[in-house]
Design a protein around this motif. Structure first.
Motif, short mmCIF file in Angstrom:
data_model
loop_
_atom_site.label_atom_id
_atom_site.label_comp_id
_atom_site.label_asym_id
_atom_site.label_seq_id
_atom_site.Cartn_x
_atom_site.Cartn_y
_atom_site.Cartn_z
N LYS A 94 44.40 30.82 24.69
CA LYS A 94 43.02 30.41 24.35
C LYS A 94 42.39 31.31 23.31
CE LYS A 94 43.56 32.72 28.23
NZ LYS A 94 43.89 32.65 29.61
N LEU A 147 35.49 27.67 34.15
CA LEU A 147 36.65 27.74 33.25
C LEU A 147 37.51 28.98 33.45
CD1 LEU A 147 34.77 26.55 30.03
CD2 LEU A 147 36.36 25.21 31.42
N ASN A 148 37.10 29.87 34.35
CA ASN A 148 37.91 31.06 34.59
C ASN A 148 38.29 31.14 36.06
OD1 ASN A 148 37.90 34.30 35.27
ND2 ASN A 148 38.96 33.78 33.39
N GLY A 149 39.58 30.94 36.33
CA GLY A 149 40.08 30.91 37.71
C GLY A 149 39.89 32.25 38.41
N THR A 150 40.11 33.33 37.68
CA THR A 150 39.99 34.67 38.29
C THR A 150 38.57 34.91 38.79
OG1 THR A 150 41.74 35.48 36.85
CG2 THR A 150 40.31 37.14 37.82
N TYR A 177 46.79 35.19 38.32
CA TYR A 177 45.68 34.45 37.71
C TYR A 177 45.04 35.23 36.56
CZ TYR A 177 45.74 31.90 42.20
OH TYR A 177 46.09 31.17 43.31
N ALA A 178 44.97 36.55 36.73
CA ALA A 178 44.18 37.36 35.79
C ALA A 178 44.95 37.63 34.50
CB ALA A 178 43.80 38.68 36.46
N GLU A 179 44.21 37.91 33.45
CA GLU A 179 44.80 38.33 32.18
C GLU A 179 45.42 39.72 32.35
OE1 GLU A 179 44.61 36.22 29.31
OE2 GLU A 179 44.08 35.02 31.04
N ASP A 185 38.53 38.40 31.86
CA ASP A 185 38.16 37.43 32.90
C ASP A 185 36.76 37.74 33.44
OD1 ASP A 185 40.71 35.92 33.28
OD2 ASP A 185 41.49 37.89 33.78
N ASP A 190 36.98 35.28 28.55
CA ASP A 190 37.95 34.19 28.71
C ASP A 190 37.22 32.85 28.83
OD1 ASP A 190 40.91 33.48 29.43
OD2 ASP A 190 39.72 32.54 31.00
N LYS A 194 37.17 29.55 26.15
CA LYS A 194 37.47 28.16 26.56
C LYS A 194 36.31 27.22 26.25
CE LYS A 194 40.71 29.77 30.07
NZ LYS A 194 40.82 30.31 31.45
N GLY A 290 43.04 26.16 37.75
CA GLY A 290 42.73 26.66 36.42
C GLY A 290 43.60 27.80 35.94
N ALA A 291 44.46 28.34 36.80
CA ALA A 291 45.30 29.47 36.40
C ALA A 291 46.53 29.49 37.30
CB ALA A 291 44.53 30.78 36.53
N1 HSE Z 1 43.01 34.48 33.36
C1 HSE Z 1 42.78 33.09 33.20
C2 HSE Z 1 41.92 32.61 34.36
C3 HSE Z 1 44.11 32.40 33.17
O1 HSE Z 1 41.77 33.34 35.34
O2 HSE Z 1 41.39 31.50 34.30
C4 HSE Z 1 44.05 30.95 32.76
O3 HSE Z 1 43.55 30.80 31.45
#
Ligand code: HSE
Length: 349
Positions: A94, A147-150, A177-179, A185, A190, A194, A290-291
């Motif tokens: 992204k 839009l951020n799963g974390t 899930y996390a970057e 995040d 993030d 998006k 989402g992740a």
């Molecule tokens: N780190 C991002 C999230 C991964 O937690 O949404 C998916 O883009």
């Protein structure tokens, strides 16, 4: 047989490899997929692993390159080289799409190739393709998304299980899930990238993430979540884009008090959801994981298939590299917590 090269064998790259293997075993369509190269600088015991991108660039058997390196360094260079060599590129990156999507889409077009990024927004949720294909008759004026799963995982676990921010973040990292650097995040960047991608598609011009207002969840406490609950709300990190008739668009990412009766309030854990308002269809909502490796790989492998099956997967959708002026976010009537913290509010529709 269509050959694929995967750049970067981390959570996303290895997940894509696994899903391609499953796909090949099940032979769900006429397209046969096979991974010929994995580009990674680490010493991975796999005969497909190479460290020189030129091998991939110069191999006429490679039809699709999966960029799962992340960031804007090597990822940008290899994407440009692959597209210039006429290879399709598919990505979940992204950051690169939000910063250089317009240029890369134009480069792809000039080389009769595709640049697809379904996995860059919403993980496994189909959102980019429906936006470009199924909603093609609409002008999209509004986008609201978790839009951020974390961040959503952290907020959910703080609210429902009384977990501390640190405990919930550690768990999100363990689950993939996390970057690599989770500050993107939790600081909202993030989510900002998006919402910028979705706003680029909606308004047809580049919206640099650095031009929008961004606030993360770092200062949200369990006391705020308790207070929100008592008032009939939950707290969600939202990306929002809105354009009123004759006005500049507003685009931002920030935590919101979300009324419990609003459909987005029920979106918990790693799940993401995106609500679009189309000029013809009205409100449309998309929901899913989402992740995580497999939801992301679902979107990447579907993009690979699309590259190989379709002449114009995004139906001509692209955006201009010329940055769009945006308005500052409105001072929406905020909620003021007992400790003085202010937060935007999303009421029921
Ligand atoms: N780190 C991002 C999230 C991964 O937690 O949404 C998916 O883009």
């Amino acid at each position: 047989m269509k050959q694929i090269a995967i750049l970067g064998y981390g959570i996303v790259g290895s997940g894509v490899d696994e899903v391609i293997r499953e796909y090949a075993e099940k032979k769900r369509s006429g397209v046969t997929l096979s991974v010929k190269y994995i580009l990674d600088i680490r010493d991975i015991p796999d005969s497909r692993v190479v460290s020189d991108f030129a091998l991939i660039e110069e191999d006429p058997d490679v039809a699709v390159v999966v960029e799962s390196i992340g960031g804007r360094g090597a990822a940008a260079e290899f994407t440009r080289r692959a597209l210039s060599a006429g290879k399709h590129v598919v990505t979940s990156n992204k950051e690169l799409v939000a910063e250089h999507g317009a240029e890369l889409l134009a480069l792809a077009k000039a080389n009769n190739a595709h640049y697809l990024f379904e996995a860059s927004v919403g993980g496994g949720i189909p959102i980019i393709h429906p936006f470009c294909q199924c909603l093609g008759a609409n002008t999209v004026t509004d986008v609201i998304g978790i839009l951020n799963g974390t961040s959503n995982y952290i907020l959910t676990h703080m609210e429902q299980n009384g977990a501390s921010f640190e405990e919930a973040l550690k768990e999100a990292q363990k689950l993939g899930y996390a970057e690599a650097d989770p500050s993107a995040d939790v600081d909202g960047l993030d989510c900002a990238r998006k919402i910028c991608i979705l706003a680029d598609l909606a308004y047809g011009r580049h919206i640099p993430p650095s031009n929008i207002y961004v606030e993360g969840i770092g200062s949200v406490t369990t006391a705020h979540l308790r207070e929100a609950n008592k008032a009939g709300f939950t707290i969600k990190l939202l990306g929002r884009a809105h354009q009123a008739e004759g006005e500049l668009p507003r685009v931002y990412a920030a935590p919101h008090m979300v009324a419990k009766a609003h459909p987005l309030a029920a979106v918990s854990d790693v799940f993401n959801a995106v609500m679009l308002r189309g000029s013809v269809a009205g409100d449309v909502m998309f929901y899913g994981r989402g992740a995580g490796a497999r939801p992301t790989a679902s979107a990447v492998v579907s993009d690979i298939l699309d590259c190989l099956r379709s002449d114009d997967p995004l139906c001509g959708f692209a955006w201009s590299a010329d940055p769009l002026d945006i308005a500052p976010p409105q001072n929406a009537p905020g909620y003021i917590f007992a400790d003085g913290k202010k937060m935007r509010v999303l009421k029921n529709n």
